[in-house]
Design an enzyme around this catalytic site. Structure first.
Site, PDB file in Angstrom:
ATOM      1  N   GLU A 100       0.826  -1.200   0.000  1.00 15.06           N
ATOM      2  CA  GLU A 100       0.000   0.000   0.000  1.00 15.06           C
ATOM      3  C   GLU A 100       0.864   1.255   0.000  1.00 15.06           C
ATOM      4  O   GLU A 100       1.930   1.284   0.600  1.00 15.06           O
ATOM      5  CB  GLU A 100      -0.912  -0.015   1.231  1.00 15.06           C
ATOM      6  CG  GLU A 100      -1.958  -1.099   1.093  1.00 15.06           C
ATOM      7  CD  GLU A 100      -2.744  -1.348   2.363  1.00 15.06           C
ATOM      8  OE1 GLU A 100      -3.963  -1.543   2.249  1.00 15.06           O
ATOM      9  OE2 GLU A 100      -2.171  -1.355   3.453  1.00 15.06           O
ATOM     10  N   CYS A 129       6.280  -7.154   7.163  1.00 19.07           N
ATOM     11  CA  CYS A 129       7.478  -6.731   7.900  1.00 19.07           C
ATOM     12  C   CYS A 129       7.962  -7.918   8.716  1.00 19.07           C
ATOM     13  O   CYS A 129       7.151  -8.642   9.284  1.00 19.07           O
ATOM     14  CB  CYS A 129       7.135  -5.563   8.824  1.00 19.07           C
ATOM     15  SG  CYS A 129       8.574  -4.862   9.657  1.00 19.07           S
ATOM     16  N   CYS A 177      -1.057   5.604  10.018  1.00 23.82           N
ATOM     17  CA  CYS A 177       0.151   4.889  10.448  1.00 23.82           C
ATOM     18  C   CYS A 177      -0.194   3.577  11.113  1.00 23.82           C
ATOM     19  O   CYS A 177      -1.037   3.526  11.995  1.00 23.82           O
ATOM     20  CB  CYS A 177       0.887   5.665  11.531  1.00 23.82           C
ATOM     21  SG  CYS A 177       1.505   7.207  11.048  1.00 23.82           S
TER      22      CYS A 177
HETATM   23  N1  SAH Z   1       9.133   0.148   9.974  1.00 26.16           N
HETATM   24  C1  SAH Z   1       9.429   1.506  10.087  1.00 26.16           C
HETATM   25  C2  SAH Z   1       8.598   2.384   9.189  1.00 26.16           C
HETATM   26  C3  SAH Z   1       7.132   2.042   9.027  1.00 26.16           C
HETATM   27  S1  SAH Z   1       6.080   2.293  10.394  1.00 26.16           S
HETATM   28  C4  SAH Z   1       9.316   1.972  11.522  1.00 26.16           C
HETATM   29  O1  SAH Z   1       8.819   1.215  12.337  1.00 26.16           O
HETATM   30  O2  SAH Z   1       9.760   3.068  11.800  1.00 26.16           O
HETATM   31  C5  SAH Z   1       5.775   4.049  10.437  1.00 26.16           C
HETATM   32  C6  SAH Z   1       5.457   4.591  11.838  1.00 26.16           C
HETATM   33  O3  SAH Z   1       4.115   4.218  12.242  1.00 26.16           O
HETATM   34  C7  SAH Z   1       6.390   4.045  12.923  1.00 26.16           C
HETATM   35  O4  SAH Z   1       6.785   5.075  13.796  1.00 26.16           O
HETATM   36  C8  SAH Z   1       5.497   3.066  13.610  1.00 26.16           C
HETATM   37  O5  SAH Z   1       5.962   2.781  14.892  1.00 26.16           O
HETATM   38  C9  SAH Z   1       4.168   3.768  13.585  1.00 26.16           C
HETATM   39  N2  SAH Z   1       3.029   2.892  13.866  1.00 26.16           N
HETATM   40  C10 SAH Z   1       2.937   1.560  13.674  1.00 26.16           C
HETATM   41  N3  SAH Z   1       1.721   1.108  14.057  1.00 26.16           N
HETATM   42  C11 SAH Z   1       1.036   2.175  14.503  1.00 26.16           C
HETATM   43  C12 SAH Z   1      -0.315   2.361  14.984  1.00 26.16           C
HETATM   44  N4  SAH Z   1      -1.154   1.343  15.051  1.00 26.16           N
HETATM   45  N5  SAH Z   1      -0.703   3.594  15.327  1.00 26.16           N
HETATM   46  C13 SAH Z   1       0.156   4.646  15.191  1.00 26.16           C
HETATM   47  N6  SAH Z   1       1.419   4.538  14.720  1.00 26.16           N
HETATM   48  C14 SAH Z   1       1.848   3.319  14.378  1.00 26.16           C
HETATM   49 FE1  SF4 Z   2       7.613  -3.277  11.082  1.00 26.77          FE
HETATM   50 FE2  SF4 Z   2       5.416  -2.070  11.998  1.00 26.77          FE
HETATM   51 FE3  SF4 Z   2       7.523  -2.401  13.601  1.00 26.77          FE
HETATM   52 FE4  SF4 Z   2       7.663  -0.628  11.582  1.00 26.77          FE
HETATM   53  S1  SF4 Z   2       6.308  -0.506  13.351  1.00 26.77           S
HETATM   54  S2  SF4 Z   2       9.233  -2.161  12.175  1.00 26.77           S
HETATM   55  S3  SF4 Z   2       6.404  -1.695  10.033  1.00 26.77           S
HETATM   56  S4  SF4 Z   2       6.267  -4.042  12.697  1.00 26.77           S
END
Ligand code: SAH
Ligand code: SF4
Length: 404
Positions: A120, A140, A379
């Site tokens: 996505e 992931c 996010c």
């Molecule tokens: N894997 C990378 C980038 C993708 S996630 C990382 O973890 O940084 C992008 C952001 O969204 C990250 O800061 C992650 O922790 C946050 N995120 C993941 N799940 C979320 C949720 N359910 N609600 C809000 N932020 C979330």
């Molecule tokens: Fe992977 Fe989600 Fe953790 Fe980012 S926040 S490292 S996408 S499992």
């Protein structure tokens, strides 16, 4: 006597399937040169030809070799015979009430006969910018407990071309090329503005576990003669793959965001299990020495607000203390719920108090407004349809997104 005509029997024929031609869309300069070599373009000409193709593919958004008027007719015919400019298929496009758009994109499986994969890409229009949230992997390999993507079993790395193609797809759909008619709609910028002005590697996947492909795609995105996105407008977010952080600074040079989410190792071990391998101290040391870090190039620390888990004011104070000496911005993210999660988003009141502590310590502490929740584009809500949700889960989610 009547003779009943027997139905005609047809000779079973195998359907002719034309051999798939590789696409040049998303290729790096090196890959383009190699692909030109394969169709007989002599080495001495390649650099110039790559330059021409680069201009048409990335600056002009060409989808047909015939529009490339500066390329000789003969070469255009050769390219058409062997290659395409196809983008990966868009399986679904959803538009949120707030103007956020989400594209579900289909990519081939890794092995012959495997079902296609899906990722996505999300576009978030804001008043002063348009941000594209790009995926680096299908699913992931990490399993952060609050993240929907982390529950997806199916995982593969995207190629550089597949990462770059997400930018092309967004610009195609938005009409974001010179001379094209822009898309219109609620929340979208008006004529004359650039639709995709910023990129965040915050979609599905951990970008630093797909280092080379992410690097190559982000170098294509930054290229001054192509997509021309300034490296200051590109942010790579990592959950903390410490050994790859200095390399990201040296070889990619974009802005960095760290998914911190906790100020103590015991809690971070639970929220971001990668912390067991690379604890907070090592992560912050890597940030202190991130190449190019300065007050003008701050690191963003992301902190998801989980009710009763990490949102006390004592934790806000500890956060500020931990980050002392690091040129930092703090981004508070209200938790976005998904079906089956055990977490809840902190109360708004608590988020504000937490934000005040951070602000009073001298940090800008924007709270990230959840965008596109109605289409599960916020996010941590991304999870491809390859793993189908049941109708009931879908309804529960929608209800959650609406009432939140
Ligand atoms: N894997 C990378 C980038 C993708 S996630 C990382 O973890 O940084 C992008 C952001 O969204 C990250 O800061 C992650 O922790 C946050 N995120 C993941 N799940 C979320 C949720 N359910 N609600 C809000 N932020 C979330
Ligand atoms: Fe992977 Fe989600 Fe953790 Fe980012 S926040 S490292 S996408 S499992």
């Amino acid at each position: 006597m009547t003779i009943l005509a027997e139905p005609l029997e047809k000779t079973p024929l195998e359907r002719y399937v034309a051999p798939a031609k590789p696409s040049l869309a998303g290729a790096t300069r090196g890959e383009l040169a190699e692909m030109l070599g394969r169709v007989g373009v002599p080495e001495r000409e390649r650099k110039m030809r790559v330059q021409q193709l680069w201009h048409w593919i990335y600056l002009r958004g060409a989808t047909d070799f015939d529009t490339m008027t500066s390329v000789s007719k003969g070469l255009r015919a050769t390219l058409t015979e062997h290659y395409t400019l196809d983008r990966p298929n868009i399986v679904a496009e959803q538009v949120s009430v707030d103007g956020t758009r989400k594209w579900l994109i289909e990519l081939p499986g890794e092995h012959a006969g495997e079902r296609p994969h899906q990722v996505e890409t999300v576009y978030i229009p804001e008043t002063d910018r348009g941000t594209l949230c790009v995926s680096s992997q299908v699913g992931c390999t990490l399993t952060c407990s609050f993240c929907h993507t982390g529950t997806q079993r199916l995982v593969r790395n995207l190629t550089a071309a597949e990462i770059t193609a997400q930018i092309l797809i967004a610009r195609d759909r938005l009409g974001d090329y010179p001379g094209m008619t822009h898309a219109t709609g609620p929340g979208l910028p008006t004529e004359g503005e650039r639709f995709v002005s910023n990129i965040v590697m915050m979609g599905m996947g951990e970008p630093l576990y797909n280092f080379e492909a992410v690097r190559d795609a982000l170098l294509t995105a930054q290229d001054a003669e192509g997509l021309t996105l300034s490296r200051r407008r590109i942010t790579l977010s990592t959950s903390g793959v410490v050994p790859n952080i200095p390399r990201a600074g040296d070889e990619i040079g974009t802005m960095l965001a760290i998914s911190l989410h906790a100020v103590r190792d015991d809690l971070r071990d639970e929220l971001v299990p990668l912390n067991r391998k690379y604890p907070i101290k090592d992560l912050l040391d890597a940030c202190r020495s991130y190449p190019g870090v300065s007050n003008a190039k701050r690191i963003t620390f992301e902190y998801v607000m989980l009710k009763g888990i990490n949102d006390s004011l004592a934790e806000a104070k500890e956060l500020v203390r931990l980050l002392m000496g690091i040129p930092a911005k703090i981004n508070l993210i209200p938790f976005n719920p998904w079906p089956g999660t055990k977490y809840e988003c902190s109360d708004w009141d608590q988020i504000e108090k937490f934000s005040d502590v951070v602000f009073n310590a001298g940090y800008a502490s924007p709270v990230r407004t959840p965008r596109g929740r109605d289409i599960l584009a916020a996010c941590g809500q991304l999870k491809s349809e390859t793993e189908k949700l049941t109708a009931r889960e879908r309804m529960a989610l929608r209800a959650m997104a609406m009432t939140d």
